[in-house]
Enzyme design. Structure first.
Site, PDB file in Angstrom:
ATOM      1  N   GLU A 185      40.321   1.412  10.539  1.00  0.00           N
ATOM      2  CA  GLU A 185      39.137   2.080  11.298  1.00  0.00           C
ATOM      3  C   GLU A 185      38.042   1.528  10.534  1.00  0.00           C
ATOM      4  O   GLU A 185      37.829   1.768   9.438  1.00  0.00           O
ATOM      5  CB  GLU A 185      39.058   3.561  11.596  1.00  0.00           C
ATOM      6  CG  GLU A 185      38.040   4.124  12.212  1.00  0.00           C
ATOM      7  CD  GLU A 185      38.012   5.593  12.236  1.00  0.00           C
ATOM      8  OE1 GLU A 185      37.270   6.200  12.964  1.00  0.00           O
ATOM      9  OE2 GLU A 185      38.265   6.144  11.081  1.00  0.00           O
ATOM     10  N   LYS A 223      39.153   4.758  21.118  1.00  0.00           N
ATOM     11  CA  LYS A 223      39.618   6.044  20.804  1.00  0.00           C
ATOM     12  C   LYS A 223      39.469   7.035  21.954  1.00  0.00           C
ATOM     13  O   LYS A 223      38.477   7.366  22.374  1.00  0.00           O
ATOM     14  CB  LYS A 223      38.704   6.427  19.619  1.00  0.00           C
ATOM     15  CG  LYS A 223      39.234   7.923  19.082  1.00  0.00           C
ATOM     16  CD  LYS A 223      38.331   8.156  17.764  1.00  0.00           C
ATOM     17  CE  LYS A 223      38.669   9.293  16.920  1.00  0.00           C
ATOM     18  NZ  LYS A 223      38.121   9.560  15.553  1.00  0.00           N
ATOM     19  N   CYS A 272      42.139   7.784  13.315  1.00  0.00           N
ATOM     20  CA  CYS A 272      41.797   8.838  12.499  1.00  0.00           C
ATOM     21  C   CYS A 272      42.209  10.352  12.849  1.00  0.00           C
ATOM     22  O   CYS A 272      43.459  10.406  12.990  1.00  0.00           O
ATOM     23  CB  CYS A 272      40.180   8.826  12.347  1.00  0.00           C
ATOM     24  SG  CYS A 272      39.447   9.530  11.007  1.00  0.00           S
TER      25      CYS A 272
END
Length: 553
Positions: free
Chosen positions: A301, A364, A414
């Site tokens: 990321e 995301k 994440c």
């Protein structure tokens, strides 16, 4: 010499439920709550003393048992603060101390509700002592189910299941996911507190018709000891998912982040350049025969915080790395929207020669509130001066299923690895391996290791080999048995290759999805409702006792 016998209760009289030992003194409950919070903290990475998790569950249950509801909430809240304030201390690095404290308070509040519910069910476990393990397991699963979802989509950090990375209970994830792992650890704690309660009752001779030498007391204690041992050690015999036969060589690139002497834009460019150069060095080693040719390369990321779809220089650098290595690179990047301030956190597949494959792009789905987007911005300004630095990150709408010739990747970004449904959606969508792209540069090593524990659980849960790739570390691979392979250091640059097994049958946990959790939550609600008549009987009994004492005076 005659022995006085208590007069039999008149017909129709209210009989109180059997009582356990008296409530602990207030100071003892406070000490147990503090110890419970500390034990829970030490069960998580970086301390990894997983066996303290069930012990801490037992301590908190004992602290809240037979207390008033408000006091039960208080001891739970106290344990939660001792747990979450240090567990989440990495949040203050990026957000400051006040958001850190507010988040910790909010999370501790859920343990407060757990303590309240434990106090509420005290008459039930006094009457049916064998219910202790079940009650503890159900309450912890329900508390986590609520905390994982509310508010703003929830914050699952600190789930008991994430402390189980080295525990036999981790294997239960293959059957019922994280909720079943939590249930087993909490139920073991319930068995431990029941064992202690049984021992105290027997020693004091307070259990009806049970004296110090009555074998039934010791049989009950032995039963709780066996239950605790079975819950803690029994899962070791649960088989993990069978490994797939096909393998693909996958490379993860941890380019590291320069920290001194650069302004924001220069640092973004330097981070991208670090990952480009590391990939080009890998390509040179492959050509020289020093490293095997990977079938796929994965960057973390924010490896390109410069939007390569809009910035030609960034695009050329990534293209140069992809052409050098000769295989696709999954690039973690930030894509700018047409509206100023709007961004998307994405993983985009960059092909050699042809460039970005926009059909294989994941955005995301669960941006972090107050960090990646700002709900209630006017109110949030009262809390932090950094509010207006937070841009508006738009959420994606489709699971992170990235299809390549080498393998189909289940991509999450994440903190998304903490959410059961987001990871599962990639596997039901066809993912053959799991990839977690993350950026830990604004946190610390403890946070990275807590995240890696979640990756290990997901690998077991879905029977898929998994990897975590970070800008600064920790990056690693995890097998479907939960073991970690090729873990990197923190704040270093590294390139790691591993032959990953791809595919395999879906596990029971994958097929069942959220049904085990929903079933446990439904049982919890039934148990909470079932305690109502017992609490009424206990209240009536207390009133009768108080009236009798008044008449004696």
């Amino acid at each position: 010499m005659s022995t006085l016998q208590p007069a039999p209760a008149p017909a129709g009289a209210v009989t109180a439920p059997p009582r356990g030992p008296r409530p602990l003194p207030r100071w003892a409950s406070v000490v147990l709550a503090l110890a419970a919070g500390a034990g829970l903290l030490l069960s998580f990475p970086p301390y990894d003393l997983w066996w303290l998790a069930p012990v801490s569950v037992a301590l908190l249950a004992a602290a809240a048992h037979r207390r008033r509801l408000r006091a039960g909430f208080g001891v739970g809240m106290l344990a939660g603060l001792v747990l979450f304030v240090p567990l989440l201390d990495w949040t203050h690095i990026a957000a400051g101390w006040l958001p850190w404290m507010l988040l910790s308070l909010a999370q501790a509040g859920y343990l407060g509700l757990l303590g309240l519910a434990t106090a509420w069910l005290s008459p039930l476990v006094d009457r049916f002592r064998a219910a202790w393990p079940w009650v503890a397991g159900l309450l912890w699963v329900t508390q986590e189910a609520l905390r994982d979802r509310a508010p703003f989509g929830g914050f699952p950090w600190g789930r008991l299941a994430f402390a189980a990375q080295d525990a036999p209970a981790l294997r239960l994830a293959v059957l019922g996911g994280a909720p079943l792992v939590t249930f087993a650890l909490a139920a073991a704690g319930g068995a431990l507190v029941a064992l202690a309660w049984q021992a105290v009752s027997s020693w004091r001779g307070r259990t009806p018709a049970v004296g110090d030498r009555d074998p039934r007391a010791w049989l009950g204690a032995a039963g709780f000891a066996v239950a605790a041992a079975a819950l803690l050690a029994g899962p070791a015999f649960v088989p993990t998912a069978a490994p797939a036969s096909q393998t693909r060589t996958v490379a993860i690139v941890q380019g590291n982040v320069p920290r001194l002497g650069l302004d924001f834009n220069a640092q973004r460019a330097a981070v991208l350049l670090n990952h480009v150069r590391a990939t080009e060095r890998l390509a040179a080693e492959v050509r020289a025969g020093g490293k095997p040719q990977p079938a796929l390369v994965i960057w973390p990321e924010n490896s390109s915080d410069i939007d390569p779809l809009r910035d030609q220089d960034a695009a050329q650098k990534i293209a140069g790395a992809a052409n050098a290595i000769g295989v696709p690179i999954l690039v973690g990047t930030v894509l700018r929207g047409d509206v100023p301030g709007e961004i998307r956190n994405a993983g985009v597949l960059w092909m050699p020669v042809t460039g970005p494959d926009l059909a294989q792009l994941y955005v995301k789905r669960h941006p972090v509130p107050f960090a990646e987007y700002m709900p209630m911005r006017p109110i949030a300004r009262l809390v932090s001066t950094k509010v207006d630095l937070v841009q508006n990150m738009l959420a994606g709408s489709t699971p992170g299923v990235i299809r390549t010739e080498a393998a189909t990747i289940g991509d999450v970004i994440c903190f998304e690895v903490a959410y059961d449904g987001i990871v599962r959606d990639t596997v039901t969508g066809g993912a053959q391996i799991l990839a977690v792209q993350t950026n830990n540069a604004t946190f610390n090593e403890a946070e990275a290791r807590q995240q890696l524990a979640m990756v290990r659980l997901r690998a077991v849960e879905h029977g898929r080999e998994a990897l975590m790739v970070s800008t600064v570390g920790v990056s690693a691979f995890a097998g479907p048995d939960g073991r970690v392979h090729a873990s990197t250091g923190f704040n270093v640059d590294a390139v790691v290759l591993r032959d990953m097994r791809v595919g395999g049958p879906r596990t029971l946990a994958t097929r069942l999805g959220q049904w085990p959790e929903l079933a446990l939550v439904a049982l919890t609600l039934l148990v909470l409702a079932g305690a109502v008549p017992l609490r009424r009987r206990r209240r009536n009994s207390d009133m009768i006792d108080a009236q009798g004492k008044t008449e004696e005076r």
